[in-house]
Design a protein around this motif. Structure first.
Motif, mmCIF file in Angstrom:
data_model
loop_
_atom_site.group_PDB
_atom_site.id
_atom_site.type_symbol
_atom_site.label_atom_id
_atom_site.label_comp_id
_atom_site.label_asym_id
_atom_site.label_seq_id
_atom_site.Cartn_x
_atom_site.Cartn_y
_atom_site.Cartn_z
ATOM 1 N N TRP A 50 0.633 -1.879 -0.519
ATOM 2 C CA TRP A 50 0.092 0.006 0.318
ATOM 3 C C TRP A 50 0.958 1.171 -0.283
ATOM 4 C CZ3 TRP A 50 -5.467 -0.291 -0.194
ATOM 5 C CH2 TRP A 50 -5.899 -1.410 -0.519
ATOM 6 N N HIS A 51 0.436 2.517 -0.451
ATOM 7 C CA HIS A 51 1.288 3.533 -0.517
ATOM 8 C C HIS A 51 -0.021 4.733 -0.784
ATOM 9 C CE1 HIS A 51 0.625 3.059 -5.240
ATOM 10 N NE2 HIS A 51 0.394 4.571 -4.999
ATOM 11 N N VAL A 52 -0.105 5.457 -1.320
ATOM 12 C CA VAL A 52 -0.704 7.099 -0.404
ATOM 13 C C VAL A 52 -0.651 7.872 -2.225
ATOM 14 C CG1 VAL A 52 -1.299 9.167 0.929
ATOM 15 C CG2 VAL A 52 -0.580 7.287 2.102
ATOM 16 N N GLU A 53 -1.432 7.939 -2.296
ATOM 17 C CA GLU A 53 -2.118 8.837 -3.671
ATOM 18 C C GLU A 53 -2.861 10.350 -2.696
ATOM 19 O OE1 GLU A 53 -3.834 7.485 -6.477
ATOM 20 O OE2 GLU A 53 -2.430 6.034 -7.147
ATOM 21 N N GLY A 58 -3.743 20.759 -10.554
ATOM 22 C CA GLY A 58 -2.176 21.211 -11.711
ATOM 23 C C GLY A 58 -1.961 20.162 -12.335
ATOM 24 N N ARG A 59 -1.385 19.148 -11.321
ATOM 25 C CA ARG A 59 -0.911 17.801 -11.337
ATOM 26 C C ARG A 59 -1.580 16.250 -11.633
ATOM 27 N NH1 ARG A 59 4.555 17.049 -8.538
ATOM 28 N NH2 ARG A 59 4.925 14.749 -10.810
ATOM 29 N N GLY A 60 -2.537 16.467 -10.917
ATOM 30 C CA GLY A 60 -3.458 15.594 -9.927
ATOM 31 C C GLY A 60 -3.008 14.863 -8.827
ATOM 32 N N TRP A 61 -3.597 12.930 -9.655
ATOM 33 C CA TRP A 61 -2.813 12.179 -8.690
ATOM 34 C C TRP A 61 -1.576 12.177 -8.267
ATOM 35 C CZ3 TRP A 61 -6.069 11.881 -4.107
ATOM 36 C CH2 TRP A 61 -7.646 11.793 -4.017
ATOM 37 N N VAL A 62 -0.783 12.514 -7.256
ATOM 38 C CA VAL A 62 0.774 11.961 -7.384
ATOM 39 C C VAL A 62 0.957 11.070 -6.131
ATOM 40 C CG1 VAL A 62 2.758 13.225 -7.223
ATOM 41 C CG2 VAL A 62 1.278 14.689 -7.778
ATOM 42 N N TRP A 63 1.790 10.578 -5.913
ATOM 43 C CA TRP A 63 2.247 9.270 -5.140
ATOM 44 C C TRP A 63 3.162 9.037 -4.494
ATOM 45 C CZ3 TRP A 63 4.672 4.478 -5.539
ATOM 46 C CH2 TRP A 63 5.612 4.188 -6.760
ATOM 47 N N VAL A 64 2.903 8.774 -2.997
ATOM 48 C CA VAL A 64 4.628 8.645 -2.279
ATOM 49 C C VAL A 64 4.370 7.364 -1.376
ATOM 50 C CG1 VAL A 64 3.992 11.353 -1.934
ATOM 51 C CG2 VAL A 64 3.167 9.550 -0.577
ATOM 52 N N GLU A 65 5.219 7.034 -1.375
ATOM 53 C CA GLU A 65 5.608 5.722 -0.319
ATOM 54 C C GLU A 65 6.143 5.844 1.306
ATOM 55 O OE1 GLU A 65 6.190 2.553 0.664
ATOM 56 O OE2 GLU A 65 5.809 2.252 -1.456
ATOM 57 N N PRO A 66 5.156 6.022 2.047
ATOM 58 C CA PRO A 66 5.627 6.223 2.933
ATOM 59 C C PRO A 66 6.026 4.842 3.804
ATOM 60 C CG PRO A 66 3.722 5.857 2.972
ATOM 61 C CD PRO A 66 3.612 5.784 1.493
ATOM 62 N N THR A 67 6.808 3.911 3.488
ATOM 63 C CA THR A 67 7.269 3.016 4.196
ATOM 64 C C THR A 67 8.183 3.032 3.813
ATOM 65 O OG1 THR A 67 5.037 1.208 3.611
ATOM 66 C CG2 THR A 67 6.976 0.265 3.984
ATOM 67 N N GLY A 69 9.823 5.697 2.674
ATOM 68 C CA GLY A 69 10.303 7.075 2.641
ATOM 69 C C GLY A 69 10.375 7.721 1.637
ATOM 70 N N LEU A 70 9.666 7.663 0.316
ATOM 71 C CA LEU A 70 10.322 7.707 -0.763
ATOM 72 C C LEU A 70 8.849 8.774 -1.740
ATOM 73 C CD1 LEU A 70 11.830 4.862 -2.284
ATOM 74 C CD2 LEU A 70 12.737 6.519 -1.484
ATOM 75 N N MET A 71 9.166 9.756 -1.570
ATOM 76 C CA MET A 71 8.702 10.608 -2.683
ATOM 77 C C MET A 71 8.341 10.631 -4.261
ATOM 78 S SD MET A 71 7.541 12.544 -0.118
ATOM 79 C CE MET A 71 6.170 13.840 -1.709
ATOM 80 N N GLN A 72 7.457 10.155 -4.466
ATOM 81 C CA GLN A 72 7.170 9.728 -6.249
ATOM 82 C C GLN A 72 8.329 8.305 -6.608
ATOM 83 O OE1 GLN A 72 4.522 12.370 -8.068
ATOM 84 N NE2 GLN A 72 5.525 10.753 -8.680
ATOM 85 N N PRO A 73 8.774 7.473 -6.297
ATOM 86 C CA PRO A 73 9.377 5.991 -6.569
ATOM 87 C C PRO A 73 9.005 5.515 -8.219
ATOM 88 C CG PRO A 73 8.102 5.964 -4.263
ATOM 89 C CD PRO A 73 7.513 6.945 -4.801
ATOM 90 N N LYS A 74 10.286 5.281 -9.028
ATOM 91 C CA LYS A 74 9.899 5.557 -10.060
ATOM 92 C C LYS A 74 9.035 4.193 -10.459
ATOM 93 C CE LYS A 74 13.510 7.498 -9.941
ATOM 94 N NZ LYS A 74 13.646 8.536 -10.166
ATOM 95 N N PRO A 75 8.239 5.430 -11.549
ATOM 96 C CA PRO A 75 7.860 4.152 -12.290
ATOM 97 C C PRO A 75 7.438 2.540 -11.886
ATOM 98 C CG PRO A 75 7.730 5.847 -13.892
ATOM 99 C CD PRO A 75 9.105 5.494 -12.624
ATOM 100 N N TRP A 76 9.075 2.241 -11.974
ATOM 101 C CA TRP A 76 9.172 0.274 -13.085
ATOM 102 C C TRP A 76 8.742 0.124 -11.748
ATOM 103 C CZ3 TRP A 76 12.591 4.670 -14.203
ATOM 104 C CH2 TRP A 76 13.254 4.558 -13.222
ATOM 105 N N SER A 77 9.116 0.678 -10.237
ATOM 106 C CA SER A 77 8.956 0.127 -9.304
ATOM 107 C C SER A 77 7.588 -0.890 -8.999
ATOM 108 C CB SER A 77 9.797 0.949 -7.974
ATOM 109 O OG SER A 77 8.670 2.114 -8.265
ATOM 110 N N LEU A 78 6.628 -0.967 -9.599
ATOM 111 C CA LEU A 78 5.269 -1.274 -9.155
ATOM 112 C C LEU A 78 4.277 -1.689 -10.717
ATOM 113 C CD1 LEU A 78 2.510 0.371 -9.944
ATOM 114 C CD2 LEU A 78 4.239 2.186 -8.096
ATOM 115 N N VAL A 79 3.785 -2.955 -10.272
ATOM 116 C CA VAL A 79 3.136 -3.307 -11.127
ATOM 117 C C VAL A 79 1.418 -2.555 -10.551
ATOM 118 C CG1 VAL A 79 1.907 -5.271 -12.236
ATOM 119 C CG2 VAL A 79 4.648 -4.973 -11.545
#
Length: 80
Positions: A50-53, A58-67, A69-79
């Protein structure tokens, strides 16, 4: 010990609890937020994570990885 949000994030817990806490903190600050599940490429086969959006005007939904501690992890790190 402190009972603030930083201490809560630092003490451990599941990805679900960290995502719920981060979303609640964003919402408490007036920022629309939601939790979302995905299958990360880094955790092995078929482990839901689970992560947070949050809504960024101006950008829409942006996701963060609280577990992690990453802001905007790389798109290839999830499916999906």
């Amino acid at each position: 010990k402190s009972l603030d949000a930083r201490a809560a994030l630092d003490c451990g817990g599941s990805c679900t609890s960290r995502a719920n806490l981060a979303a609640a903190l964003l919402r408490a600050g007036g920022v629309p937020a939601r939790t979302s599940a995905h299958l990360p490429t880094w955790s092995g086969p078929l482990y839901e994570h689970w992560h947070v959006e949050y809504w960024h005007p101006g950008r829409g939904w942006v996701w963060v990885e609280p577990t992690l501690g990453l802001m905007q992890p790389k798109p290839w790190s999830l499916v999906g």
